[in-house]
Design an enzyme around this catalytic site. Structure first.
Site, short mmCIF file in Angstrom:
data_model
loop_
_atom_site.label_atom_id
_atom_site.label_comp_id
_atom_site.label_asym_id
_atom_site.label_seq_id
_atom_site.Cartn_x
_atom_site.Cartn_y
_atom_site.Cartn_z
N LYS A 74 8.24 -22.87 -52.96
CA LYS A 74 7.64 -22.08 -54.05
C LYS A 74 6.51 -21.21 -53.52
CE LYS A 74 5.77 -22.80 -58.75
NZ LYS A 74 5.42 -23.81 -59.77
N SER A 149 7.47 -23.30 -64.28
CA SER A 149 7.25 -22.09 -63.51
C SER A 149 8.01 -22.07 -62.18
CB SER A 149 5.76 -21.92 -63.24
OG SER A 149 5.29 -22.99 -62.43
N SER A 173 6.41 -27.93 -64.55
CA SER A 173 7.03 -26.82 -63.82
C SER A 173 8.10 -27.17 -62.80
CB SER A 173 5.96 -25.97 -63.16
OG SER A 173 5.41 -25.12 -64.12
N1 GLN Z 1 4.30 -24.34 -68.64
C1 GLN Z 1 3.10 -25.02 -68.31
C2 GLN Z 1 1.97 -24.04 -68.21
O1 GLN Z 1 2.19 -22.91 -68.46
C3 GLN Z 1 3.27 -25.78 -67.03
C4 GLN Z 1 3.10 -24.98 -65.81
C5 GLN Z 1 3.23 -25.78 -64.55
O2 GLN Z 1 3.58 -26.96 -64.56
N2 GLN Z 1 2.85 -25.15 -63.46
O3 GLN Z 1 0.88 -24.37 -67.90
#
Ligand code: GLN
Length: 462
Positions: A74, A149, A173
Site C-alpha cells: 500500500k 482505503s 481499511s
Molecule cells: N473508512 C475509515 C476512515 O475513513 C477507515 C480508514 C482506514 O482504516 N484507514 O477513517
C-alpha cells in the site's frame, strides 16, 4: 495450488520465481490500466530479484520463507526508492528513503515487491475513490467500488496481480476492501505488527496487515511481519504461534477443532446490516454450527457510540500527524493540494484540538473508547470468536456521490476492532447479485490464531 504450496514448488524447482513473477506481470500489463490497483510497478528490479532467488535455489543455497512470492505494498508504507504518496498530491514526488520494518522483514525473507498499491488519500476513506491518481475498480464486481482505503491492495489480489498485498487498517481499511473484493484480509492485534515506516492516519488505531486469496498466504505473511520491533513504541513484545503450521494442519483436524469453539453473533450487528448480507452471513453461521461449534447470540448496546467515537479520535490524531506536511520538508503543504475528505478531517481536527483545553470532545471520545473496549472484552471473555458481517451494505457504483455520513456508515462494524485493539479478519462468505460479501471474525487481543484457525477450517469446506 495454494500460496504455501506454491512457495514449496518454487523451492523444489517445480516453478521458478521468475515464472511466478512473469505470470503476474502479464496480468498487470493487461489489466492495470483499467483496474488501477497499482500506482507503480517495479518490473526491472523485481525481475532482477527473482532471477537472483532462482539462482540461489539452483545452487542449493538457503532462501527465505517467502522466496519467489510476489507482494504489493500500500502506498502509505515506506519502500525504499518507490514513490510513497499515500495517493495524495501532497507527496506525489516523495520517494521512500528507507524500508518500513514490515518491508524489511519481507525482503529479508526473499519476498519480491512488484509494486505500490492505490488507496484513498492518506487512507481516509472506504472506497478508494479519493486517490489523487484516480479510483480503483473492483475486479470482482465490475462498475463498483473495491472498498477502501486499501482498495488497490484488495483489487490487486482479486485481479490476480500478486500473491500477497499489505494494507493498513485504522477503522476497517483492510477488511472492508477484502469484503467487497471477495478476498481475505486480516488486521492483527494492535501492536503485533510494527507501524514503523507507516504514514499514519490515526496512530492509536492504525495497524498493518495482509490480504491474499487464501489463508496460507495470510499465515505466511503474518509469520513474517508479526515481530517485536524495538524501534517502534507500540510494538508488542510477545510470542505468537506459527500461523503457517496452524493452517497447514489436515482439514479433518481443523474442522474437528471447531467443535471446541464457542462463537457469538451480535444481534445489533444484524440490525444495522442490509438483509441480503444478513442472509449470506446466516449461511456462514450455519456452516460454523455444522462444524460443531457452539453458537450463541449476544448483545452489544454501544453500537451507536462507535462511529462518533472513532471519527472524533481519527480527526484529532490525523490533524496532528499532518502538521509535518507543511510544504517545507515533504512536497506540498497539505491544505493547499489535498482532497475534500482530507481537508474536512484537518479542519475539524484542528477545531477540536483548539477546543480541547476544556476537555470537551477528545477526552469524552477517549472515555467512550474505554467503554466500548470494556464491553467488547466482556463479550469476548465468554467466547472464542465473534462473527458477523464485515460491512453492513453493498458497495456503491464508482462515481455515485455519497454524503460523508453515508460513506462513514460503511465502517460501523469494522471500527470496533480498532477501538478495542483486537484482531479481526474478513473472508468471503458468498455473493449477492454477483457482488462478494465478507464474513468478519474477531477475537480477544493476542488471540489472532483463533481467527486464522477458524478461517482455515471454513476455507477447507470449499
Ligand atoms: N473508512 C475509515 C476512515 O475513513 C477507515 C480508514 C482506514 O482504516 N484507514 O477513517
Amino acid at each position: 495450488m495454494n500460496i504455501f504450496e506454491k512457495s514449496q514448488a518454487i523451492k523444489n524447482q517445480d516453478l521458478t520465481a521468475t515464472k511466478n513473477l512473469e505470470n503476474y506481470l502479464e496480468v498487470i500489463e493487461k489489466d492495470n490500466s483499467s483496474i488501477n490497483a497499482f500506482l507503480e510497478v517495479n518490473k526491472e528490479s523485481a525481475l532482477t530479484q527473482a532471477k537472483e532467488i532462482d539462482e540461489k535455489i539452483k545452487n542449493g543455497e538457503d532462501v527465505g520463507s517467502l522466496a519467489g512470492l510476489i507482494f504489493g505494498i500500500k502506498a502509505n508504507i515506506n519502500v525504499e526508492d518507490s514513490i510513497i504518496s499515500a495517493a495524495s498530491k501532497t507527496l506525489e514526488n516523495y520517494q521512500g528513503s528507507y524500508d518500513a520494518s514490515v518491508v524489511k522483514y519481507i525482503k529479508e525473507n526473499d519476498g519480491i515487491i512488484v509494486g505500490i498499491c492505490n488507496m484513498d488519500e492518506f487512507a481516509a476513506g472506504s472506497s478508494t475513490e479519493s486517490s489523487f491518481f484516480g479510483a480503483t475498480h473492483n475486479p470482482a464486481a465490475p462498475g463498483h467500488i473495491p472498498g477502501g482505503s486499501s482498495g488497490g491492495s484488495a483489487a490487486a489480489i482479486a485481479a490476480g496481480m500478486c500473491d500477497i498485498a499489505l494494507g493498513s487498517d485504522t477503522g476497517g481499511s483492510i477488511r472492508n476492501p477484502a469484503s467487497h473484493c471477495g478476498v481475505i484480509g486480516f488486521k492483527p492485534t494492535y501492536g503485533a505488527v510494527s507501524r514503523q515506516g507507516l504514514l499514519d492516519l490515526s496512530m492509536s488505531l492504525d495497524q498493518i496487515g495482509p490480504l491474499a486469496n487464501d489463508i496460507s498466504g495470510i499465515a505466511m505473511a503474518l509469520d513474517t511481519i508479526i515481530r517485536y520491533d524495538e524501534t517502534e513504541c507500540t510494538s508488542l513484545n510477545q510470542e505468537f504461534p506459527v500461523f503457517t503450521e496452524i493452517v497447514n494442519q489436515k482439514p479433518e483436524k481443523l474442522q474437528e477443532d471447531m467443535k471446541n469453539m464457542k462463537v457469538a453473533y451480535i444481534s445489533q450487528f444484524k440490525d444495522v446490516t442490509d438483509e441480503h448480507i444478513n442472509e449470506i452471513i446466516d449461511e456462514s453461521i450455519d456452516k460454523i454450527k455444522q462444524l460443531g461449534a457452539e453458537v450463541v447470540e449476544l448483545n452489544f448496546n454501544q453500537i451507536d457510540l462507535c462511529l462518533p467515537t472513532y471519527y472524533l479520535i481519527n480527526y484529532v490524531e490525523f490533524f496532528s500527524s499532518t502538521r509535518k506536511y507543511d510544504g517545507r520538508k515533504y512536497g506540498y503543504k497539505i491544505e493547499d493540494v489535498c482532497g475534500e475528505e482530507v481537508l474536512r478531517r484537518i479542519e475539524i481536527g484542528s477545531y477540536i484540538s483548539q477546543q480541547e483545553f476544556s476537555g470537551k470532545y477528545y477526552k469524552k471520545a477517549l472515555q467512550a473508547r474505554s467503554l466500548i473496549r470494556n464491553e467488547i472484552n466482556k463479550l469476548l471473555d465468554g467466547v472464542d470468536l465473534i462473527v458477523g458481517p464485515t460491512v453492513p451494505k453493498l458497495p456503491h457504483k464508482i462515481g455515485e456521490k455519497l454524503e460523508p455520513m453515508e460513506m462513514y456508515a460503511y465502517d460501523v462494524l469494522t471500527v470496533i476492532a480498532n477501538l478495542a485493539g483486537i484482531p479481526a479478519g474478513s473472508m468471503k462468505a458468498g455473493e449477492y447479485n454477483g457482488i462478494p460479501v465478507g464474513l468478519q471474525l474477531q477475537a480477544k487481543p493476542n488471540d489472532d490464531a483463533k481467527i486464522i484457525k477458524a478461517m482455515a477450517a471454513l476455507e477447507s469446506l470449499n
